[in-house]
Design a protein around this motif. Sequence first.
Motif, PDB file in Angstrom:
ATOM      1  N   ALA A 144       4.336  -5.463   6.268  1.00 57.55           N
ATOM      2  CA  ALA A 144       3.200  -4.797   5.625  1.00 57.55           C
ATOM      3  C   ALA A 144       3.451  -3.299   5.490  1.00 57.55           C
ATOM      4  N   ASP A 145       4.017  -2.664   6.531  1.00 59.43           N
ATOM      5  CA  ASP A 145       4.263  -1.222   6.456  1.00 59.43           C
ATOM      6  C   ASP A 145       5.309  -0.902   5.410  1.00 59.43           C
ATOM      7  N   LEU A 146       6.367  -1.721   5.323  1.00 59.00           N
ATOM      8  CA  LEU A 146       7.383  -1.469   4.298  1.00 59.00           C
ATOM      9  C   LEU A 146       6.793  -1.593   2.900  1.00 59.00           C
ATOM     10  N   CYS A 147       5.990  -2.638   2.698  1.00 56.96           N
ATOM     11  CA  CYS A 147       5.353  -2.785   1.384  1.00 56.96           C
ATOM     12  C   CYS A 147       4.417  -1.614   1.083  1.00 56.96           C
ATOM     13  N   PHE A 148       3.720  -1.128   2.085  1.00 59.73           N
ATOM     14  CA  PHE A 148       2.792   0.000   1.859  1.00 59.73           C
ATOM     15  C   PHE A 148       3.557   1.264   1.491  1.00 59.73           C
ATOM     16  N   LEU A 149       4.731   1.484   2.147  1.00 60.28           N
ATOM     17  CA  LEU A 149       5.486   2.708   1.880  1.00 60.28           C
ATOM     18  C   LEU A 149       6.046   2.740   0.467  1.00 60.28           C
ATOM     19  N   VAL A 150       6.308   1.591  -0.109  1.00 58.16           N
ATOM     20  CA  VAL A 150       6.843   1.552  -1.479  1.00 58.16           C
ATOM     21  C   VAL A 150       5.757   1.164  -2.473  1.00 58.16           C
ATOM     22  N   GLN A 151       4.460   1.334  -2.072  1.00 57.85           N
ATOM     23  CA  GLN A 151       3.308   1.229  -2.964  1.00 57.85           C
ATOM     24  C   GLN A 151       3.074  -0.194  -3.461  1.00 57.85           C
ATOM     25  N   HIS A 152       3.514  -1.204  -2.672  1.00 58.69           N
ATOM     26  CA  HIS A 152       3.212  -2.599  -3.001  1.00 58.69           C
ATOM     27  C   HIS A 152       1.968  -2.980  -2.192  1.00 58.69           C
ATOM     28  N   TYR A 153       0.800  -2.480  -2.664  1.00 62.39           N
ATOM     29  CA  TYR A 153      -0.409  -2.546  -1.859  1.00 62.39           C
ATOM     30  C   TYR A 153      -0.996  -3.950  -1.787  1.00 62.39           C
ATOM     31  N   GLU A 154      -0.748  -4.790  -2.787  1.00 64.03           N
ATOM     32  CA  GLU A 154      -1.326  -6.138  -2.744  1.00 64.03           C
ATOM     33  C   GLU A 154      -0.678  -6.972  -1.648  1.00 64.03           C
ATOM     34  N   LEU A 155       0.681  -6.939  -1.613  1.00 62.36           N
ATOM     35  CA  LEU A 155       1.374  -7.667  -0.557  1.00 62.36           C
ATOM     36  C   LEU A 155       1.090  -7.047   0.802  1.00 62.36           C
ATOM     37  N   ALA A 156       0.986  -5.701   0.823  1.00 60.47           N
ATOM     38  CA  ALA A 156       0.690  -5.036   2.086  1.00 60.47           C
ATOM     39  C   ALA A 156      -0.671  -5.467   2.614  1.00 60.47           C
ATOM     40  N   TYR A 157      -1.680  -5.570   1.734  1.00 61.16           N
ATOM     41  CA  TYR A 157      -3.002  -5.986   2.178  1.00 61.16           C
ATOM     42  C   TYR A 157      -2.971  -7.404   2.729  1.00 61.16           C
TER      43      TYR A 157
END
Length: 1427
Positions: A426-439
């Motif tokens: 989730a943190d990796l996805c958030f850092l690269v602005q992939h907010y849907e997968l991060a959520y």
Amino acid sequence: MAHCVQSVQEFVQDSFVPMVAVLCSKEAERVTRKNNLNFAELLRPFSRLTSEGHIRDPNNQMQVVKNLRICVNNVVKSPSPSSAALSPSQRRLLNEVVLSCQQQEGAAASVMTTGDYQLSLSLTTPWFEAYRENFLMSMPASDHEFLNHYLACLLVVSSTEAVPVEEFLKLSQEQHRIQHSGEYTNPKWFIPNTLKYHVLLHDMSEGDEQRAEAVYEDMKQRYGSQGCYLLKLNSRTFSADHEEQIPDPWSQYLHKQNPYNQDQFEDPATTASPAENSVSAAEPFSSFPTEKDGESSTLESHPLQLDTTSSSGGHHTVSAAETDVKKGSRDPETHGTCLTLNDHDHIRQFIQEFTFRGLLPHIEKNIRQLNDQLVSRKGLSRSLFTATKKWFGGGKVPEKGIIEPKSTCGLLYPPEAPELQIRKLADLCFLVQHYELAYSCYHTAKKDFLSDQAMLYAAGALEMAAVSAFLQGGSSRPYPAHYMDTAIQTYRDGCKNMVLAERCAFLSAEILKSQGKYSEAATLLIKMTSEDSDLRSALLLEQAGHCFINMRNPMVRKFAFHMILAGHRFGKAGQKRHALRCYCQAMQVYKERGWSLAEDHINFTIGRQSFTLRQPENAVTAFRQILVNDSRQTATQQDAFLREYLFVYKSSMGANEGCLPQLPLPCIHSSATRVYFGHEPRLAEGEKQAATHVSLDQEYDQNSSAMWCNLEKQLAASANRGIVPVNFQPTQCCLNNQTDNLRHPLAVVQEPIIVEVTFRNPLKVPLALSNLSLLWRFSADGTTEKTDADNETVTNEETSALGTTQKDDVVTTEIIKEFHLGPEETKPARLRLLPHRTGQLNIVGVMYNLAAASSGEVDPSSEGQQTSESIVVLGKQDLKIRGPRLNLTKEDKMLVRHGPDRRLDPIITPPMPLMEVFFLQFPTALLCGEIRKAYVEFCNVSAVPVRALRVASTHPDFFTFGSQTSAENSSSLKPLSATVQPGSVASEMYVPVEDFRQPASVMEIPIDGVLQPGESKQLPLWLRGPDNEGVHEINFLFYYESPEKGLKMSYRVLRHTVFICASRSLSVQASVCHSSVPPHHCQNEKGSGGALVFVDVENINTNEGGVREFHIVQVSSSSQHWRLHKYINPDKDKDCKLGSRERAKLCFTATRCKPHQEKYTFADLNLTGERIVSTFTPRADFFMNCCRTLGSQEVDAPSSRTSSMGKNQGSSPSNDVDDLSNIAKKCNELDLKIIVMWKAFVVEDNKQLILEGQLHVALQAIGKEASSLALKEEAQEMVLLKFKSELPPPVALPSAELSQLIKTSLHYPETYTHPFFQNSLCLVPVTLTLSNCCLAHVDVVIDLRHKFTSSEAQEVHNSFAWVGQTQYKLQLKPREVLCLTLQACFLQAGVYNLNTPQVFAKPANQTAMCETRQQTASPALIIINNA
């Protein structure tokens, strides 16, 4: 919250960025140090990508990465575990960051109008943004999240190394040892296989470029083209580019010190509390309780307590903060001095190459690996992405109920735990602005953590799930604010981690603000305030206040209240400037709104903070507001406020040399200022009574002022040939707010000017004023021969401020040494000036020393003794008086304009005479009509002669002057002769008419010439008691002039007021009727008609003043036409004495005077044998004054009525009526004044005194009664208002006057005897005398026939009849007397009334008029006896 420079999306993205570590060789560090930077600092301005990046998600979908920023830091090793709180060094850094970021002076502010409030606010709060940015950078890495763990490491080696590849190997091994040896807990790394990126640093100024290219080619072979980079720097040559100006992009970043370079702040000497740096300027504020240094304030203390020493911060100044920040930086010189713009581009290109070819692919690879591991462990056939999309997609609303924490932090997971792997993904996805997968991943991890009761991990997942949901731009999923609330509560209450709770609050508040939910944001920020950090609480309270003011319906008072709370916490944190700014913004809301206690608190704090910040002017202004407003504070608090103000004021006085500053206390009622010109009345010595004149102790009365003005007009007209001067202005010795102050008043040189200033102490504590005096400005008028320097404006303010000697040669200023004002006391002070030159004087204010009295009760014995502890300040207050409102023109009525008030701007004129008047033996009580002698003394106390003395009075008949050489200097009224027989014929004297025509209200004072300087003269003053009883106010206005002409002040006046109590004495009533004696019986009248005068005298005194009895001494008359002839006294031996309530009726015969034109005939009839000459002073003077008063009241009335009647009628009827009126009036006209002189025997203190007096009665016409007592005016009857004009009434003939044209009298024997048995008819001769009383021919008709109106009269007169001719028609000439012989016939004996003839008369020239029946005399009775 205030507006931020970044948008909310940019702020959240920049709060969580990929972290990159840096390991440099020594040679590489040397190369970068040429620019006063290390390698991490060199990259910082270029760490934001200018182009988009791309990655593929586990479903092989392309994701765009926009506006990405990376964070590059040096590796700082620390064996100790990271703490949940910030270290002291980090706290100090944040404090200095806020301290160094202040609001710029003169910065544009937004003016906001809401309701009736108009506020000037700052749109942005850069200090809060700087704090928030540095706080997020300084957050320690934690194990429950990976957002601030390092993803990659840059290995930097210089090309000048002997074997660069070996240096890369050493650095790689060092990184591996740091991450995997377990010796260091910090720094923390994201994944075990950390990306190592090799950077070869080449110095263009000293290295071999070809060798560097060769080494770089070797690196490509070893590490691959995606894992290395050649960076060329230091291309600038100073010889060629010395004049080129290269920008410095590092300056705006390096003031924010890198929180990860903690080696600079670990020195224990630098971790001391900032409270140790408190400034000594706060020492004088000792009147309030203080807190101990370093001791945190408790909850028992009030949040608005007026503290002096902060508990968690010190008194820093901006200069000190800037100095500390500079010390923290490595080199204060310019950065990047060896770099060119091409080098800047090389660094920027390096960042992009590293990110796009190294970092993003590394992150994409790890996302796939983690996704595959999680899918394989859970045994799912599809990827986690598609599964979570199925599970949590659509419109499913997130659950509201979150399991409450049961423990403080919960369990700890091992690094390879599946739950942590989901969190990593989730943190990796958030850092690269992939907010849907991060959520999706955060949501999954949240459920796992909550089921395991791992509350710290769950709170972190909730926080990031909420942020991810917000950053999904086009998603239909709403922002789950309750996630944030639960995370904050868990951080704060369950885990006791305020750092994470604070970060969560920053994020949530910014998101709520972007959605317009200001109320929820304010509530969240207020909840985050606590006692552990004053700085954080202050910043959050300030932002909460901005939330309240930015709402759709602004909550202004809540904004102000929270700004005060923020200012209080800023002060405790040592942020004095921010505290001052917050209080100033809150003052805009509370000022002049009735919140007096809140205003006092704010002003007091503003004053103290301003003084601490060395702003004495602002401090004085703030403390002044506390004292000027009507405070409701206690006496103790007000005393503390006053002493604080005096100390601050004393400290700031050095900047105002030569000019006195304004003092706020005490309050001055400028409009109540009174000014008196001249010496105060001198007290009389011995039995003398000084003239009252005008003093400041007298109250001003508008009616009295108008009366004095009228008297002065009469005096001015008398001195100017009976004409009031065109430039006449009444003398005003005392000016106040009710007098006419539009013109400059006149003052005399060498005569004092007394100014009464009213002071009011608004406080509940006493005030002590000393050296109180007036401030003035003087300019010479140029009339004297002086140089130009002497004609310049002179003032005493500069000399007073500098402490030099006063200018006593121009104006002498009196100084009041001590002047005390009690609590809330209003007290006047009388200040004097003595001008010594002529010119223009302007009184501009008052000057004094102000101090706080030692106690509420001032001990008189301690006056003049100033305690050493009290603070005394010197200042002034201006006397600015606003004139009356103008209301003359149309513009004046539409606008509010005020005219000038020049009572304090007198013109000093040359010397003038000054006279004082004293009275001797002046009584306070008199009988009505009593005559008594007093003395008046005139003293010239000036150096200028006095001339033209006059006096005017409201009661001119009350007094008269005697001369110094006259015979009446004795106190008694002696008769001229005592040899006259009482009751004899009256003595006559003649007085010219001119004596009666002098003006009544103005009297010249006979002082014989000029009164020289220092000379005194004494004159007799005769007084006569008023005719009416009661207390009488009698006013004298004395007038005198200077011998010199052409002065601005041509004359002076002196006022005197006395009160006389008049007691009742005698009441005199008089009447006149025609005498019935025929003319031939009066031997001395020679054919002219006479009259009888009846004088009724009553003693109406009821033993008041010890009066025993009155004696009527003499009765005199005065007239141009009539005189008293003889006193008819049946009892010739009896004196006319009257006891209490006794009455005497006196009868006199009056005859017409001999024709003496322009002269009055005085006739004296003495009743006791002592003749008093009525034409001598003072009796004649009192009589003449009384005659003028009576004449103006009674004689003028008929003429006014006649003239008004004639104007309303036509021409011919008017002439007829005038003729008839004149004829009738002259018939009865008398114009006879009676003077009754008396003596009263009084017993006083067992001694008998004789008082003398006289009363006057004016007889205007025959048949009209007159009295010495004025009749009370009857109330006028109410007349109905008529809206329609009526016809004029017919001409009313004066029947009452025409009935007295002819005077009749019957002469017959009183007893007649007749023998009726011999002759039945008895004839008696009767003579009827007709006298024409007017000066015109009169037609007379006599009718002797009986005309009865009643049966009784018919029976009485049946046996009586007139025989012979029964009707006569005659014409009488003017003043003619005619006798007719008649016969009366009686049939039997009896008593008969012979007065039955009816006489009719009319003027001969009135042909159209009928005769009027004439009045007849009293009944004429005859007795008929039978012989």
